[in-house]
Design a protein around this motif. Structure first.
Motif, PDB file in Angstrom:
ATOM      1  N   HIS A 241       1.018   9.313  -5.579  1.00 35.47           N
ATOM      2  CA  HIS A 241       1.400  10.686  -5.239  1.00 35.47           C
ATOM      3  C   HIS A 241       2.318  11.262  -6.317  1.00 35.47           C
ATOM      4  CE1 HIS A 241       2.304  14.170  -2.824  1.00 35.47           C
ATOM      5  NE2 HIS A 241       3.618  13.920  -2.957  1.00 35.47           N
TER       6      HIS A 241
ATOM      7  N   VAL B  73       0.829  -1.202   0.000  1.00 37.77           N
ATOM      8  CA  VAL B  73       0.000   0.000   0.000  1.00 37.77           C
ATOM      9  C   VAL B  73       0.862   1.250   0.000  1.00 37.77           C
ATOM     10  CG1 VAL B  73      -1.711   1.286   1.352  1.00 37.77           C
ATOM     11  CG2 VAL B  73      -1.884  -1.185   1.133  1.00 37.77           C
ATOM     12  N   GLU B  74       1.913   1.270   0.776  1.00 41.86           N
ATOM     13  CA  GLU B  74       2.773   2.454   0.830  1.00 41.86           C
ATOM     14  C   GLU B  74       3.400   2.737  -0.522  1.00 41.86           C
ATOM     15  OE1 GLU B  74       5.751   2.530   3.824  1.00 41.86           O
ATOM     16  OE2 GLU B  74       4.291   2.175   5.412  1.00 41.86           O
ATOM     17  N   GLN B  75       3.877   1.710  -1.170  1.00 42.31           N
ATOM     18  CA  GLN B  75       4.474   1.887  -2.492  1.00 42.31           C
ATOM     19  C   GLN B  75       3.429   2.403  -3.473  1.00 42.31           C
ATOM     20  OE1 GLN B  75       6.210  -1.828  -3.742  1.00 42.31           O
ATOM     21  NE2 GLN B  75       8.195  -0.868  -4.050  1.00 42.31           N
ATOM     22  N   HIS B  76       2.239   1.856  -3.363  1.00 37.90           N
ATOM     23  CA  HIS B  76       1.162   2.267  -4.256  1.00 37.90           C
ATOM     24  C   HIS B  76       0.796   3.734  -4.014  1.00 37.90           C
ATOM     25  CE1 HIS B  76      -2.378   2.033  -6.727  1.00 37.90           C
ATOM     26  NE2 HIS B  76      -3.150   2.431  -5.706  1.00 37.90           N
ATOM     27  N   GLN B  77       0.714   4.161  -2.768  1.00 36.62           N
ATOM     28  CA  GLN B  77       0.391   5.541  -2.429  1.00 36.62           C
ATOM     29  C   GLN B  77       1.499   6.476  -2.917  1.00 36.62           C
ATOM     30  OE1 GLN B  77      -0.262   5.443   1.789  1.00 36.62           O
ATOM     31  NE2 GLN B  77      -2.473   5.057   1.557  1.00 36.62           N
ATOM     32  N   HIS B  78       2.743   6.032  -2.742  1.00 36.98           N
ATOM     33  CA  HIS B  78       3.868   6.845  -3.197  1.00 36.98           C
ATOM     34  C   HIS B  78       3.820   7.010  -4.725  1.00 36.98           C
ATOM     35  CE1 HIS B  78       7.790   8.670  -3.258  1.00 36.98           C
ATOM     36  NE2 HIS B  78       8.219   7.754  -4.139  1.00 36.98           N
TER      37      HIS B  78
END
Length: 117
Positions: A13, A5-10
């Motif tokens: 962004h 999820v963090e990679q996807h959000q980054h």
């Protein structure tokens, strides 16, 4: 395999940031195009005014030229008439001179001869 999820959000962004940058670039370019159009419109307006003035000046010059041409034609016609009158006068003077010569010849022939000195 799934993306954390963090990679996807980054990534999302970064994608949104890139879209914002692209939109800003487009907005700046549209502003530049609008400014160029305003400048071109102003130049075209100035050119149109200049062209209208130039056309008006040319029309006035043509009128002046036609007036001058008419005046010169009248003067040349009057000059032709004067020349014709002078030719007639000269012909009359030649006739008068010829008659005077003839008359003087008759008068001189009637005078007694004078002895040479």
């Amino acid at each position: 395999m799934s993306i954390p999820v963090e990679q996807h959000q980054h990534a999302e962004h970064q994608r949104i940031q890139k879209i914002d940058e692209d939109a800003t670039t487009v907005i700046v370019q549209v502003g530049q195009i609008a400014e160029t159009q305003r400048k071109h419109t102003a130049m075209l307006e100035r050119h149109t005014v200049y062209h209208q003035q130039h056309r008006s000046d040319l029309t006035a010059l043509r009128r002046d030229l036609e007036d001058t041409r008419t005046e010169m034609n009248m003067r040349f016609s009057a000059l032709d008439d004067d020349v014709a009158g002078l030719k007639t006068d000269v012909a009359g003077l030649k006739t008068d001179v010829s008659q005077i010569k003839d008359t003087l010849g008759v008068i001189l022939s009637r005078l007694p001869e004078q002895p040479a000195a």
